[in-house]
Design an enzyme around this catalytic site. Sequence first.
Site, PDB file in Angstrom:
ATOM      1  N   TYR A 109       0.807  -1.226   0.000  1.00  0.00           N
ATOM      2  CA  TYR A 109       0.000   0.000   0.000  1.00  0.00           C
ATOM      3  C   TYR A 109       0.839   1.275   0.000  1.00  0.00           C
ATOM      4  CZ  TYR A 109      -4.472  -2.365   0.594  1.00  0.00           C
ATOM      5  OH  TYR A 109      -5.600  -3.122   0.394  1.00  0.00           O
ATOM      6  N   LYS A 134       3.871 -14.689   4.242  1.00  0.00           N
ATOM      7  CA  LYS A 134       4.260 -15.503   3.082  1.00  0.00           C
ATOM      8  C   LYS A 134       5.777 -15.484   2.991  1.00  0.00           C
ATOM      9  CE  LYS A 134       3.184 -17.926  -0.650  1.00  0.00           C
ATOM     10  NZ  LYS A 134       2.336 -19.142  -0.716  1.00  0.00           N
ATOM     11  N   ASP A 184      -1.763 -18.584   2.409  1.00  0.00           N
ATOM     12  CA  ASP A 184      -2.680 -19.443   1.647  1.00  0.00           C
ATOM     13  C   ASP A 184      -3.331 -20.473   2.555  1.00  0.00           C
ATOM     14  OD1 ASP A 184      -0.194 -20.614   1.949  1.00  0.00           O
ATOM     15  OD2 ASP A 184      -0.036 -21.359  -0.110  1.00  0.00           O
ATOM     16  N   ASP A 238      -6.220  -7.058   4.351  1.00  0.00           N
ATOM     17  CA  ASP A 238      -7.323  -6.587   3.514  1.00  0.00           C
ATOM     18  C   ASP A 238      -8.118  -7.772   2.990  1.00  0.00           C
ATOM     19  OD1 ASP A 238      -8.876  -4.838   1.858  1.00  0.00           O
ATOM     20  OD2 ASP A 238      -7.611  -5.422   0.163  1.00  0.00           O
ATOM     21  N   ASP A 259     -12.012  -9.582   4.389  1.00  0.00           N
ATOM     22  CA  ASP A 259     -13.207  -9.826   3.573  1.00  0.00           C
ATOM     23  C   ASP A 259     -13.635 -11.293   3.654  1.00  0.00           C
ATOM     24  OD1 ASP A 259     -13.122  -7.139   2.729  1.00  0.00           O
ATOM     25  OD2 ASP A 259     -13.733  -7.667   0.686  1.00  0.00           O
TER      26      ASP A 259
HETATM   27  C1  IPM Z   1     -10.576  -1.600   2.763  1.00  0.00           C
HETATM   28  C2  IPM Z   1     -10.666  -1.239   1.316  1.00  0.00           C
HETATM   29  C3  IPM Z   1      -9.502  -0.332   0.952  1.00  0.00           C
HETATM   30  C4  IPM Z   1      -8.224  -1.106   1.222  1.00  0.00           C
HETATM   31  C5  IPM Z   1      -9.547   0.166  -0.490  1.00  0.00           C
HETATM   32  C6  IPM Z   1     -10.890   0.770  -0.821  1.00  0.00           C
HETATM   33  C7  IPM Z   1      -8.441   1.121  -0.791  1.00  0.00           C
HETATM   34  O1  IPM Z   1     -10.708  -2.381   0.519  1.00  0.00           O
HETATM   35  O2  IPM Z   1     -10.629  -0.697   3.612  1.00  0.00           O
HETATM   36  O3  IPM Z   1     -10.459  -2.796   3.063  1.00  0.00           O
HETATM   37  O4  IPM Z   1      -7.734  -1.818   0.347  1.00  0.00           O
HETATM   38  O5  IPM Z   1      -7.705  -0.983   2.316  1.00  0.00           O
HETATM   39 MN    MN Z   2     -10.766  -4.231   1.658  1.00  0.00          MN
END
Ligand code: IPM
Ligand code: MN
Length: 334
Positions: free
Chosen positions: A127, A173, A206, A230, A234
């Site tokens: 990032y 990793k 992984d 990140d 999710d």
């Molecule tokens: C999150 C989002 C952001 C990230 C994006 C929108 C830049 O996916 O907050 O998880 O990758 O951190």
């Molecule tokens: Mn995200």
Amino acid sequence: MVMAKYNLALLPGDGIGPEVMDATVKVLDALEAKTGISFKYKTYMIGDAEKKRSGTALPQETIDGVKAANACLFACVGETAKETILPLRQKLNLYVNLRPAKAYPGVPALKPETDLMIVRENTEGIYKMIGDRSPKSAFNVRVVTYEASYNIVKYAFEYAKANGKKKVTAVHKANVLDYTDGLFLEAARDVATEYPDYEYNELIVDAAAMRLVMYPESFEVVVTTNMFGDILSDVAAGLVGGLGMAPSGNVGEDICIFEPVHGSAPDIAGKGIANPSACILSAAMMLEWLKEKDAAEMVVAAVLKVLEEGKVKTPDLGGKNSTNEFAEAVAAAL
Ligand code: IPM
Ligand code: MN
């Protein structure tokens, strides 16, 4: 007794942002009436619409407002995430991204037994956005420092300590990213030696992704670098009802920005039907960060009560109620 008073910076942003932010303020207003804690709000511009209006998605005034406030709530932006939340995280050194995943009553979950916290490094890794490209070739540089790695793992152990957790899993990793994740693990192991009473283990990303899906109950606190955090957050959100429910916090030494993980959902923006749970739960995390633990628990309990009763539900949860009706139900449940 002196009642606490907080200056809150609000960053509603784009799409459903203003709607879920209004809903959250409604709940905080009700909390004020119940507890005597008082909030003073100041709203700042951020995101796509602001870029169209003024030429910048992140005005200096917004950065200063976040710095000056006791705490900040941010909803979401559209296309300008790279120009808004990423620089905020890095410029203000909000080095921790806290991403809990826990099932909620009345919300379908693939793995209801999930109850974990992902502690994501929030300022470096891929990032850093250092890179370049020519027409047919491109690169991004992954930056890892001992200091940031040490600090994030330290935070993870301190989080475990403060929340009755016993196990910290470092995800990496290092078998391929030998320089960067080698250093991350070195720092993680140094921190782990300071916490001999806690279980520390390491998992390659992984394998961690697979274990997370199959045995989420085997995780308590997961600590990892920026992009792995990140992605895995999710995955974890997907186990417990999706992004509509997922709160998070960007936390530094004395500045913070709490935000729902979801985006601006342009498909439903302006319709007044977005689920504000993630933003309200982010506000609860913010209260906890402000050391208003009772107030934080009240807000969470009120959200849980409304979800459990199942009488007031937004369309994403199979109901017919509006964002506002949901917020009013939560406010009433306080
Ligand atoms: C999150 C989002 C952001 C990230 C994006 C929108 C830049 O996916 O907050 O998880 O990758 O951190
Ligand atoms: Mn995200």
